[in-house]
Motif scaffolding. Structure first.
Motif, PDB file in Angstrom:
ATOM      1  N   ASN A 128      -5.304   3.548   3.125  1.00 46.74           N
ATOM      2  CA  ASN A 128      -4.419   2.184   3.299  1.00 46.74           C
ATOM      3  C   ASN A 128      -4.875   1.788   4.208  1.00 46.74           C
ATOM      4  OD1 ASN A 128      -2.776   2.832   0.970  1.00 46.74           O
ATOM      5  ND2 ASN A 128      -1.174   3.889   1.614  1.00 46.74           N
ATOM      6  N   CYS A 136      -5.674   6.369  -3.319  1.00 48.14           N
ATOM      7  CA  CYS A 136      -4.723   4.819  -2.144  1.00 48.14           C
ATOM      8  C   CYS A 136      -4.065   4.692  -4.100  1.00 48.14           C
ATOM      9  CB  CYS A 136      -5.010   4.108  -1.467  1.00 48.14           C
ATOM     10  SG  CYS A 136      -6.631   3.409  -2.603  1.00 48.14           S
ATOM     11  N   ILE A 166      -2.633  -0.058  -4.634  1.00 45.94           N
ATOM     12  CA  ILE A 166      -2.248  -0.949  -4.234  1.00 45.94           C
ATOM     13  C   ILE A 166      -1.196  -1.308  -5.270  1.00 45.94           C
ATOM     14  CG2 ILE A 166      -3.228  -3.182  -3.701  1.00 45.94           C
ATOM     15  CD1 ILE A 166      -6.403  -1.722  -3.467  1.00 45.94           C
ATOM     16  N   LEU A 184      -7.437  -0.687   3.831  1.00 45.04           N
ATOM     17  CA  LEU A 184      -7.138  -2.136   3.053  1.00 45.04           C
ATOM     18  C   LEU A 184      -5.957  -3.363   3.912  1.00 45.04           C
ATOM     19  CD1 LEU A 184      -6.286   0.297  -0.237  1.00 45.04           C
ATOM     20  CD2 LEU A 184      -8.029  -1.907  -0.038  1.00 45.04           C
ATOM     21  N   TYR A 185      -4.950  -2.477   4.595  1.00 50.37           N
ATOM     22  CA  TYR A 185      -4.572  -3.216   5.606  1.00 50.37           C
ATOM     23  C   TYR A 185      -5.085  -4.734   6.482  1.00 50.37           C
ATOM     24  CZ  TYR A 185      -0.348  -4.275   8.587  1.00 50.37           C
ATOM     25  OH  TYR A 185       0.660  -5.269   8.915  1.00 50.37           O
ATOM     26  N   LEU A 210       0.967  -1.867   0.403  1.00 54.05           N
ATOM     27  CA  LEU A 210       0.217  -0.842  -0.343  1.00 54.05           C
ATOM     28  C   LEU A 210       1.016   1.229  -0.122  1.00 54.05           C
ATOM     29  CD1 LEU A 210      -2.327  -1.080   2.750  1.00 54.05           C
ATOM     30  CD2 LEU A 210      -2.790  -1.369   0.122  1.00 54.05           C
ATOM     31  N   LYS A 262       2.295  -1.945   4.469  1.00 54.12           N
ATOM     32  CA  LYS A 262       1.425  -0.770   4.527  1.00 54.12           C
ATOM     33  C   LYS A 262       2.540   0.523   4.457  1.00 54.12           C
ATOM     34  CE  LYS A 262      -0.401   0.781   8.322  1.00 54.12           C
ATOM     35  NZ  LYS A 262      -1.713   0.660   8.850  1.00 54.12           N
TER      36      LYS A 262
END
Ligand SMILES: [Zn+2]
Ligand SMILES: [Zn+2]
Length: 290
Positions: free
Chosen positions: A142, A207, A209, A145-146, A107, A159
């Motif tokens: 982030n 963000c 990925i 998502l982490y 991320l 991350k």
């Protein structure tokens, strides 16, 4: 089809990189006309896990637009016009570090811009914009998502990491690759810039990925030590270092696995995104305009 005002709206946008795709329910395919020309493809808009999303395949239908020809401004402008407040942008990348193995997700929280001929602002005169890029990626997205990624079985996710964005479409020389390592780069790709800064100019959370599909050309293989920096002799044991052979089947297998994990992470994360949340990204123009 012309977009009628207020007819189609979505708060979440996805700019799908190589191999990224999602199933959208109640899908409509719309064309958004922009002052900057054509978007990469028509935009798919509809429901995904209870949220309205708008999806653009970054490289167009059938992956035909190379990175240096992408119309980043049209894509970001169109999403902004649809009311998007968060952009999730998957990107297939190469690794600049031994510890970032194939299949790992990063991320991204920083970038180094090595592009050369891309237009990276909506403000071309008259009003001047000097936008901050101190922390260019949305930490709220982030973090979400982490949390999603670390609960996916077998997924290695990190991350934070620096994305070196090159112009392409060619890959790097070995000297360039070694220099990017010295600069502190973690991964290398061709698309996060200027998407990230254009999103900031539209005050959209953004963000990236990064999904790792290969090792860049800095890497060599020592029978004794495994992956090391390519050189005539291994820096650890002095044995000869071989080039890392590229196995196409292996690359395709990694990309397929990455696509599955990406799908999973989006399925978990997207329903959790609070699109009404007031994020600092939504105020990024404050103090930026002259
Ligand atoms: Zn944000
Ligand atoms: Zn060695």
């Amino acid at each position: 089809m012309k977009l009628k005002k207020n007819e189609h709206k979505a708060k979440i946008g996805i700019i799908g990189g190589t191999g990224a795709n999602i199933e959208i329910e109640n899908e409509e395919i719309i064309k958004v006309y922009t002052p900057y020309g054509q978007t990469s493809d028509n935009i798919r808009i509809g429901d995904f896990k209870g949220k309205k999303v708008a999806f653009i395949p970054r490289h167009g239908k059938g992956h035909v637009i190379p990175p240096h020809k992408l119309n980043f401004r049209a894509n970001v402008w169109a999403l902004s016009e649809l009311g998007v407040r968060c952009i999730i942008s998957p990107s297939a990348v190469g690794s600049l570090r031994k510890e970032h193995e194939k299949g790992k997700f990063i991320l991204v929280d920083q970038y180094i811009d090595r592009t050369k001929k891309r237009i990276d602002t909506f403000y071309e005169g008259g009003q001047v914009c000097h936008i901050s890029q101190e922390d260019p990626y949305c930490s709220y997205l982030n973090n979400l998502l982490y949390e999603a990624g670390r609960n996916i079985n077998g997924l290695n996710i990190q991350k934070g990491g620096t994305y070196v964005c090159i112009e392409g479409p060619r890959f790097s020389t070995r000297s360039e690759s070694l220099m990017f390592r010295k600069w502190g780069g973690d991964i290398i790709g061709m698309t996060t810039y200027p998407e990230v800064v254009l999103a900031a100019e539209k005050q959209i959370c953004y963000c990236c990925i990064a999904t790792i599909s290969d090792l860049d050309v800095w890497a060599g293989y020592c029978e004794n030590c495994g992956i090391v920096e390519f050189a005539e002799a291994c820096e650890n044991c002095g044995r000869s270092v071989k080039k890392v052979a590229v196995d196409v089947d292996e690359v395709l297998e990694t990309m397929e696995e990455n696509a599955k994990n990406l799908q999973k992470i989006l399925e978990i994360t997207i329903p959790k995104i609070d699109t009404e949340r007031d994020c600092e990204c939504h105020h990024s123009l404050k103090g930026s305009l002259l």
